[in-house]
Design a protein around this motif. Structure first.
Motif, short mmCIF file in Angstrom:
data_model
loop_
_atom_site.label_atom_id
_atom_site.label_comp_id
_atom_site.label_asym_id
_atom_site.label_seq_id
_atom_site.Cartn_x
_atom_site.Cartn_y
_atom_site.Cartn_z
N ALA A 384 0.85 -1.19 0.00
CA ALA A 384 0.00 0.00 0.00
C ALA A 384 0.88 1.24 0.00
CB ALA A 384 -0.92 0.00 1.21
N VAL A 385 0.48 2.26 -0.77
CA VAL A 385 1.24 3.50 -0.88
C VAL A 385 0.30 4.68 -0.68
CG1 VAL A 385 2.73 4.93 -2.33
CG2 VAL A 385 2.87 2.45 -2.48
N THR A 386 0.69 5.64 0.12
CA THR A 386 -0.06 6.89 0.27
C THR A 386 0.89 8.07 0.07
OG1 THR A 386 0.28 6.88 2.67
CG2 THR A 386 -1.76 5.90 1.85
N TYR A 387 0.32 9.21 -0.32
CA TYR A 387 1.10 10.41 -0.61
C TYR A 387 0.56 11.59 0.17
CZ TYR A 387 2.33 7.62 -4.75
OH TYR A 387 2.74 6.62 -5.59
N LYS A 388 1.44 12.50 0.53
CA LYS A 388 1.03 13.79 1.05
C LYS A 388 1.42 14.86 0.03
CE LYS A 388 0.69 13.35 6.05
NZ LYS A 388 1.14 13.86 7.36
N ASP A 389 0.53 15.82 -0.18
CA ASP A 389 0.81 16.90 -1.10
C ASP A 389 2.07 17.63 -0.69
OD1 ASP A 389 -1.46 16.20 -2.45
OD2 ASP A 389 -2.73 17.71 -1.49
N CYS A 390 2.61 18.43 -1.62
CA CYS A 390 3.88 19.09 -1.34
C CYS A 390 3.79 20.01 -0.13
CB CYS A 390 4.37 19.86 -2.56
SG CYS A 390 3.20 21.11 -3.16
N GLY A 391 2.58 20.48 0.21
CA GLY A 391 2.41 21.28 1.41
C GLY A 391 2.30 20.45 2.67
N ASN A 406 6.66 26.63 -10.55
CA ASN A 406 7.41 27.32 -11.61
C ASN A 406 8.64 26.52 -11.99
OD1 ASN A 406 5.61 29.53 -11.57
ND2 ASN A 406 6.72 30.43 -9.83
N ILE A 407 9.15 26.80 -13.17
CA ILE A 407 10.37 26.14 -13.64
C ILE A 407 11.51 26.47 -12.66
CG2 ILE A 407 12.11 26.11 -15.47
CD1 ILE A 407 9.87 26.60 -17.46
N GLY A 408 12.24 25.44 -12.26
CA GLY A 408 13.35 25.62 -11.34
C GLY A 408 12.97 25.52 -9.88
N LYS A 409 11.66 25.41 -9.59
CA LYS A 409 11.24 25.30 -8.19
C LYS A 409 11.30 23.85 -7.74
CE LYS A 409 7.40 26.22 -5.04
NZ LYS A 409 6.01 26.73 -4.90
N GLU A 410 11.85 23.64 -6.55
CA GLU A 410 11.99 22.30 -6.00
C GLU A 410 10.84 22.02 -5.03
OE1 GLU A 410 15.15 20.32 -2.97
OE2 GLU A 410 16.01 21.20 -4.79
N VAL A 411 10.14 20.89 -5.23
CA VAL A 411 9.03 20.52 -4.35
C VAL A 411 9.26 19.10 -3.82
CG1 VAL A 411 7.30 22.03 -5.40
CG2 VAL A 411 7.66 19.74 -6.35
N THR A 412 8.78 18.87 -2.60
CA THR A 412 9.00 17.57 -1.95
C THR A 412 7.66 16.97 -1.55
OG1 THR A 412 11.13 18.28 -1.08
CG2 THR A 412 10.11 16.39 -0.02
N PHE A 413 7.51 15.67 -1.85
CA PHE A 413 6.32 14.91 -1.48
C PHE A 413 6.71 13.87 -0.43
CE2 PHE A 413 5.77 16.40 -5.77
CZ PHE A 413 4.46 16.83 -5.83
#
Length: 771
Positions: A384-391, A406-413
């Motif tokens: 089973a896999v679950t995700y949290k939004d980048c926020g 935006n281009i170049g922006k780093e986001v983490t999940f």
């Protein structure tokens, strides 16, 4: 305090760690450390030699960590395998000719079954990432004006895309519909020229045609498109989904590369979908395969049915292709509904002649590329896999989202992976939709204990007849028992085997071997172990709901479903709720039943949605008679402890009662009248008691005595009269009989002719006649 704890948990998640909450350990008769660890994420094993007493089951070594510590197991002796992460490929994010947009790229998770592990997945849109755009156009006759504008589209579209990405390619394909009735006129002349008679240039009827593979040559695009001619069909919906399926599956023909892949569908009509082909006698479903001939024509158009929306959505996701539906205002709502079913898709409204198509495509691309959706593909069973939004706010079971990136922006999940049971190594991929880069996740489970074993086969703890494995004895050949104290062929072997029979039934229920009075259970067909003192338990035969064990909302333990939080029922088939069981008074089922699956299960004959009535029940008037006498009138057998004996009754004394449910005699013979209204629960009543009783008057002695004497005299007189009457009747009968006999004597007045009177007279000479 609560905020501090929450902050610590959040920091653990952001750092790629995991949160391990101690769950309950379903206690089972497990005899080995491995079996204990497989029982659940909350189970630990104590390998301390002196943890169990002689003769005590080894199963007590398996419990929650807190319980094991309470029983005196040293912390260093507790076996509790933890979940771990190993990074195999972890290149840093970078730009360039072959940019790295995700991190990490490959990991191995070693998971304790049932224990979730959370790690971070990072994405960064690289500047200049290439774009492939395939323009798929409806060439039915209503799109005639649009085709004229599209013929001059190539260079302008390429330049617009290159200003955004630096490198772009475009391709072209066209479609109409299946060349069968009722979709197309099958008259031979109409098949060759399906356009109106006044139209001089017309393409023969066709389903889908691939025209130009992806190229960065805008002039070549315009030349190839300029050679296209309009065509036609009969009905309004077109074969759009047929064309999309071929454009997606024919990867080599189209020339899709390692890029952001866009598919633009330009049309002014709706679409046929799976099932519509039956109208033309097509029964074979769409096979989701590329079927283009040497002329790049779709050769299965009249043999395969249209694909379903689900098939299209799945294939687009598999190939990381993002569709843009460029449609006219009249059908925009139809395609907006379609877009809801296809992740990473956009809808743009064309002008009447498609003159705004370049701006429309650019705007749609910007929306698609700024909205990042991370998900998995082909998730293996039992993972089973679950995700949290980048926020980090919302958690989803199928995807993580991040908008306005935006281009170049780093986001983490935050990604959480859990193995539901022990499995061999399995692999799946996680990545952002629309991009080819994927994180490879390899998952294996930790279901074996790593103990400090003492392999001396003459260990003192095992009576010098075995070695120690995870704190328990592994006996040498010919010896059995917890401490290898039994040898095969002992005289009391029959008595030991009797201990393996539950209620004199089959030894170990036929699921295990009896060794020294203890059952060693076999494996089930699924490879799990039977368990229990007599191997009576397994975790594979619980109730099912929708063909899922315990409805997929619980764990099967010894034939019973142990439901997860929020679910209940024999098969964990319903969400836990009591809304439908609460009465107006706030009680649950009026206290006469249990709430299960938001419905009352009534007891003692009560019925109704909330156990409000009992058709077979009657008021227990006589049963509570003594309580009524004691509460209302201070007399009777309960008067010394009235309150304690009548706790289930609340009462009031009334001057009058509009009705009387009950009428019962007290111990003095007086009638008591009262009403009973049932309260929540069993045998609880509100009682209204009439203030006055109805008692009988005392006896009148004079009347009784006088009446008795008069009665005796009257009876005596009646008896005398009766005797007198009987005598009179008898005498009267005798007199009448006598008179009848007198009347029968007719011969009495006559004379007998044979009779002669005497003729001799004798005189006495001495008689003088004197008296």
């Amino acid at each position: 305090m609560h905020r501090a704890v929450s902050l610590q948990i959040l920091l653990l998640l952001l750092c790629g760690g995991h949160v391990h909450s101690e769950d309950e350990c379903i206690k089972a008769s497990v005899a080995t450390c491995d079996a204990c660890i497989k029982s659940g994420p909350g189970c630990v094993w104590c390998q301390d030699l002196n943890f169990t007493k002689r003769g005590e089951l080894e199963a007590v070594r398996c419990d929650t960590k807190s319980e094991i510590l309470k029983r005196g197991c040293p912390v260093s002796m507790i076996i509790d395998p933890d979940s771990t992460l190993h990074k195999i490929r972890d290149k840093p994010l970078s730009v360039g000719k072959t940019p790295v947009q995700i991190q990490p790229q490959e990991i191995r998770l070693e998971l304790r079954p049932g224990q979730p592990y959370t790690f971070d997945f990072t994405f960064k849109r690289a500047d200049g990432y290439p774009v492939d755009l395939y323009y798929l156009m409806d060439l039915s006759y209503s799109m005639n004006d649009d085709l004229k504008n599209v013929k001059n589209l190539g260079i302008g579209l390429l330049n617009s895309l290159k200003r955004i990405t630096g490198y772009a390619r475009i391709g072209f394909g066209s479609f109409v519909d299946k060349t069968l009735l009722p979709f197309t006129d099958t008259n031979e002349e109409k098949l060759q020229k399906p356009c109106p008679r006044e139209e001089t240039e017309c393409e023969p009827a066709f389903g889908y045609k691939h025209v130009l593979s992806l190229t960065d040559d805008g002039k070549n695009f315009e030349e190839m498109v300029s050679q296209q001619r309009i065509s036609g069909n009969l009905d309004t919906p077109e074969g759009s989904l047929d064309a999309i399926m071929q454009a997606v599956t024919c990867v080599n023909k189209i020339g899709w590369g390692n890029s952001t892949r866009l598919l633009v569908l330009a049309t002014d009509a709706g679409f046929h979908m799976a099932g519509d082909g039956k109208l033309a006698g097509i029964l074979e479903p769409n096979q989701e395969a590329c079927q283009l001939d040497d002329k790049n024509m779709y050769i299965k158009s009249n043999l395969w049915d249209y694909p379903s929306v689900g098939q299209i959505a799945r294939k687009l996701e598999e190939q990381n292709i993002q569709p843009i539906f460029a449609v006219t205002e009249t059908v925009a709502d139809v395609y907006r509904e379609l877009s809801k079913l296809i992740p990473k898709s956009e809808v743009g409204v064309l002008s009447n002649d498609s003159s705004n198509v370049v701006n429309l495509i650019v705007e749609a691309y910007n929306k698609l590329s700024s909205n990042i959706i991370v998900t998995h593909d082909n998730l293996p069973e039992d993972i089973a896999v679950t995700y949290k939004d980048c926020g980090g706010q919302k958690e989803h079971s199928d995807k993580g989202t991040c908008n306005n990136v935006n281009i170049g922006k780093e986001v983490t999940f935050s990604v959480t992976v859990k193995a539901l049971k022990c499995i061999d190594e399995k692999t799946f991929n996680i990545g952002p939709l629309g991009f080819n880069e994927k994180l490879t996740v390899r998952v294996k489970t930790r279901c074996e204990c790593e103990c400090d074993n003492e392999l001396n086969d003459k260990h003192k703890h095992c009576n010098k007849q075995g070695s120690v494995v995870c704190g328990t004895c592994s006996c040498n050949s010919g010896f059995l028992g917890q401490r290898c104290e039994c040898s095969l062929g002992q005289k009391d072997e029959a008595a030991l085997k009797a201990q393996c029979r539950k209620d004199n039934s089959t030894e170990c229920e036929g699921r295990g071997d009896c060794e020294c009075g203890v059952c060693k259970c076999h494996l089930t067909e699924a490879g799990n172990s039977y368990y229990g003192p007599h191997c009576e338990c397994d975790d594979e035969h619980c109730e099912k709901y929708q063909n899922k064990l315990c409805g997929g909302n619980g764990d099967c333990k010894c034939g019973e479903c142990k439901c997860k939080d929020g679910f209940e029922g024999a098969a964990c088939h319903c969400k836990k709720s009591k809304d439908g069981c609460i009465t107006t008074s706030g009680s649950e089922c009026h206290g006469r039943g249990k709430c299960m699956c938001n419905q009352c299960i009534c007891e003692r004959g009560y019925k109704g949605p909330k156990c409000g009535s009992c058709p077979s029940c009657s008021l227990p008037c006589q049963k509570f008679g003594s309580c009524i006498e004691c509460l209302g009138f201070g007399s009777g057998p309960f008067q010394k402890n009235c309150t304690g004996s009548c706790v289930n009754i609340s009462h009031t004394i009334e001057e009058k009662l509009p009705k009387s449910d009950c009428r019962v005699k007290d111990h003095e013979g007086c009638w008591m009248s009262f009403t009973m209204t049932e309260q929540d629960g069993f045998d609880k009543y509100n009682v209204k008691i009439l203030k006055t009783r109805e008692c009988p008057e005392g006896p009148n002695v004079a009347a009784i005595v006088g009446g008795s004497l008069a009665g005796v005299a009257l009876i005596g007189l009646l008896i005398l009269l009766l005797i007198k009457a009987l005598i009179y009747v008898k005498d009267l009968k005798e007199w009448k009989r006598f008179e009848k006999e007198q009347q029968r004597r007719k011969w009495a007045d006559g004379e007998n002719p044979l009779f002669q009177k005497a003729t001799t007279t004798v005189a006495n000479p001495t008689f003088t006649g004197d008296s």
